[in-house]
Scaffold this motif. Structure first.
Motif, PDB file in Angstrom:
ATOM      1  N   ASN A  92     -50.647   9.122 -26.702  1.00 19.44           N
ATOM      2  CA  ASN A  92     -51.714   8.641 -28.346  1.00 19.44           C
ATOM      3  C   ASN A  92     -50.999   7.152 -29.113  1.00 19.44           C
ATOM      4  N   ALA A  93     -50.194   6.517 -29.122  1.00 22.72           N
ATOM      5  CA  ALA A  93     -49.640   5.363 -29.774  1.00 22.72           C
ATOM      6  C   ALA A  93     -50.354   4.438 -29.214  1.00 22.72           C
ATOM      7  N   CYS A  94     -50.791   4.167 -27.966  1.00 21.24           N
ATOM      8  CA  CYS A  94     -50.953   3.558 -27.112  1.00 21.24           C
ATOM      9  C   CYS A  94     -52.685   3.602 -27.426  1.00 21.24           C
ATOM     10  N   LEU A  95     -53.219   4.156 -26.836  1.00 20.28           N
ATOM     11  CA  LEU A  95     -54.441   4.991 -27.667  1.00 20.28           C
ATOM     12  C   LEU A  95     -55.003   4.249 -28.603  1.00 20.28           C
ATOM     13  N   PRO A 107     -49.593  10.168 -18.361  1.00 22.72           N
ATOM     14  CA  PRO A 107     -47.894   9.981 -18.425  1.00 22.72           C
ATOM     15  C   PRO A 107     -48.072  10.290 -19.929  1.00 22.72           C
ATOM     16  N   LEU A 108     -47.416  11.078 -20.810  1.00 22.39           N
ATOM     17  CA  LEU A 108     -46.984  10.989 -21.979  1.00 22.39           C
ATOM     18  C   LEU A 108     -46.196   9.742 -22.398  1.00 22.39           C
ATOM     19  N   ILE A 109     -45.377   8.896 -21.753  1.00 25.13           N
ATOM     20  CA  ILE A 109     -45.386   7.844 -22.414  1.00 25.13           C
ATOM     21  C   ILE A 109     -45.422   6.752 -21.062  1.00 25.13           C
ATOM     22  N   PHE A 110     -45.783   5.413 -21.538  1.00 22.47           N
ATOM     23  CA  PHE A 110     -45.853   4.489 -21.057  1.00 22.47           C
ATOM     24  C   PHE A 110     -44.608   3.198 -21.678  1.00 22.47           C
ATOM     25  N   VAL A 111     -44.768   2.606 -20.647  1.00 23.77           N
ATOM     26  CA  VAL A 111     -43.611   1.486 -20.783  1.00 23.77           C
ATOM     27  C   VAL A 111     -44.529   0.091 -21.099  1.00 23.77           C
ATOM     28  N   LEU A 112     -44.058  -0.497 -21.926  1.00 24.72           N
ATOM     29  CA  LEU A 112     -44.385  -2.222 -21.544  1.00 24.72           C
ATOM     30  C   LEU A 112     -43.728  -2.827 -21.833  1.00 24.72           C
ATOM     31  N   ALA A 113     -44.586  -3.768 -20.566  1.00 26.95           N
ATOM     32  CA  ALA A 113     -43.184  -5.064 -19.807  1.00 26.95           C
ATOM     33  C   ALA A 113     -43.113  -5.965 -20.031  1.00 26.95           C
ATOM     34  N   THR A 166     -48.762   3.801 -11.945  1.00 24.84           N
ATOM     35  CA  THR A 166     -47.861   3.583 -12.582  1.00 24.84           C
ATOM     36  C   THR A 166     -48.154   3.708 -14.072  1.00 24.84           C
ATOM     37  N   HIS A 167     -46.553   4.161 -14.456  1.00 24.59           N
ATOM     38  CA  HIS A 167     -46.549   4.220 -15.839  1.00 24.59           C
ATOM     39  C   HIS A 167     -46.205   2.756 -16.592  1.00 24.59           C
ATOM     40  N   VAL A 168     -46.013   1.705 -15.975  1.00 26.42           N
ATOM     41  CA  VAL A 168     -45.483   0.541 -16.674  1.00 26.42           C
ATOM     42  C   VAL A 168     -46.960   0.245 -16.623  1.00 26.42           C
TER      43      VAL A 168
END
Length: 314
Positions: A97-100, A11-17, A173-175
Motif C-alpha cells: 500500500n505504501a508503494c501504491l 506480495p505484502l512487501i516489496f523490496v526497493l533495490a 519477483t518482489h524486488v
C-alpha cells in the motif's frame, strides 16, 4: 508480454533495490542526494518566505513562483527521505500500500510542476502581448483556477496508476529494481499481459508533459513574434530578458525527459543504473536549481537575499 514459470502472488512487501549494480556505492550516492535535499528545502522555503513577507511581490509572476516552490518542496519531500533511508540504513522494504501511495504522489507532483511551468509560460505571454492588462487578465481568481486545474489534472491522470497495479495478481519477483515505486518498474515485474499498462504509461506522458511542452513552445513562439515586432533592439532585449529565468527552468526540467525519449527512439539502451540515475534527476535537480535561478536572475529576490545575509553578518 511477460510470463512466469515460478510466479508469486501479490506480495505484502516489496523490496526497493536502490541503484542496482551500484549497491556498494550507495553511501557515496547519499551525499549528493542529501545536499540536494538540503539546498532544495532551504532555497524553496526562502523563496516562499520572501514572497509572503514582501507585499510588492504579490503579483502573478511571483505567486506562480510560490506555487512552483510548494510543488518542489513536496516533490523532494516524498522522494529523497525514502532514498536516503535505502542508502543509509538499507531500509529497502516497503509495504504494498505504501508503494501504491508513492506511485501516485511522486509522478503527481512532477505533473503538477509541468502544469505550473505551463501557467508561467502563459504569464510571460500575457506580460509581453498585453502588458497594460497584465494584472487584470491574471487576476487572483484566475490564478486560483489555474492552480486547481493543475491539481485536478494531476489527480485525474495519476489516479488509475495504483488502481491498475492493485489489480495485478502475480509477479515474477518482489524486488523492484528502482530507488522508489515507479509505475512501470512495478508493472515490468508483473506476470501476464502488460500491454494495457504500457499504453496507459504513454498516455500519461502525452497528456501531461507532452501537452504542456507543446503549449509552452507555442507560447514562446508567440512571445518571439511579439518581441521582434518591437522596433528598438534595446526594448527587445529588455522584453525578452523577463523570460530568461523561466526559459532556464524549462530547459532544466524537460531536458532529461527529451533525452530519454530520444534515446529510446534512436534505439540506444542505457545501462539500468544509468537510467535510474537519470530518472532520479527528473525529481531532484529542478527543485534544487529553480530557487537558485530565480534568486540570481530576479532583482527583487537578489535584494532580499542580500539583505538577509547582511543582517546575519551584522
Amino acid at each position: 508480454m511477460s510470463s512466469c514459470n515460478n510466479s508469486i502472488p501479490q506480495p505484502l512487501i516489496f523490496v526497493l533495490a536502490g541503484i542496482p549494480g551500484l549497491e556498494s556505492s550507495h553511501g557515496w550516492f547519499s551525499v549528493p542526494f542529501f545536499l540536494v535535499f538540503v539546498v532544495a528545502v532551504i532555497g524553496n522555503a526562502t523563496i516562499l518566505c520572501i514572497i509572503r513577507v514582501e507585499k510588492s511581490l504579490h503579483e502573478p509572476m511571483f505567486l506562480l513562483l510560490a506555487m512552483l516552490s510548494v510543488v518542489d518542496l513536496s516533490l523532494v519531500g516524498v522522494t529523497v527521505p525514502r532514498m536516503l533511508g535505502i542508502f543509509w540504513m538499507n531500509a529497502k522494504e516497503i509495504s504494498f500500500n505504501a508503494c501504491l501511495t508513492q506511485m501516485f504522489f511522486i509522478p503527481s507532483f512532477y505533473v503538477m510542476e509541468s502544469g505550473v511551468l505551463l501557467a508561467m509560460a502563459f504569464d510571460r505571454f500575457v506580460a509581453i502581448w498585453h502588458p497594460l492588462r497584465y494584472t487584470t487578465v491574471l487576476s487572483n481568481n484566475l490564478l486560483v483556477k489555474m492552480a486547481l486545474a493543475v491539481l485536478a489534472r494531476a489527480v485525474a491522470v495519476l489516479t488509475p496508476a495504483p488502481i491498475l497495479v492493485k489489480r495485478l495478481e502475480s509477479f515474477q519477483t518482489h524486488v523492484i529494481a528502482y530507488s522508489y515505486c515507479a509505475y512501470m518498474a512495478v508493472v515490468q515485474i508483473a506476470c501476464g499481459d502488460i500491454s494495457d499498462h504500457i499504453v496507459y504509461g504513454l498516455m500519461v506522458i502525452v497528456a501531461s508533459v507532452g501537452f504542456d511542452l507543446f503549449f509552452i513552445i507555442l507560447s514562446y513562439g508567440l512571445i518571439l513574434h511579439a518581441v521582434f515586432r518591437i522596433p528598438s533592439w534595446e526594448a527587445r532585449g529588455k522584453a525578452f530578458s523577463t523570460c530568461g529565468s523561466h526559459l532556464c527552468v524549462i530547459a532544466l526540467f524537460y531536458s532529461p525527459v527529451i533525452f530519454s525519449v530520444l534515446a529510446q527512439i534512436l534505439g540506444y539502451r542505457m545501462a539500468p543504473h544509468l537510467q535510474i540515475i537519470i530518472d532520479n534527476l527528473y525529481f531532484l535537480v529542478p527543485p534544487m536549481i529553480n530557487p537558485l535561478i530565480y534568486g540570481a536572475r530576479t532583482k527583487q529576490m537578489r535584494e532580499w537575499v542580500l539583505r538577509i545575509f547582511h543582517c546575519q553578518g551584522d
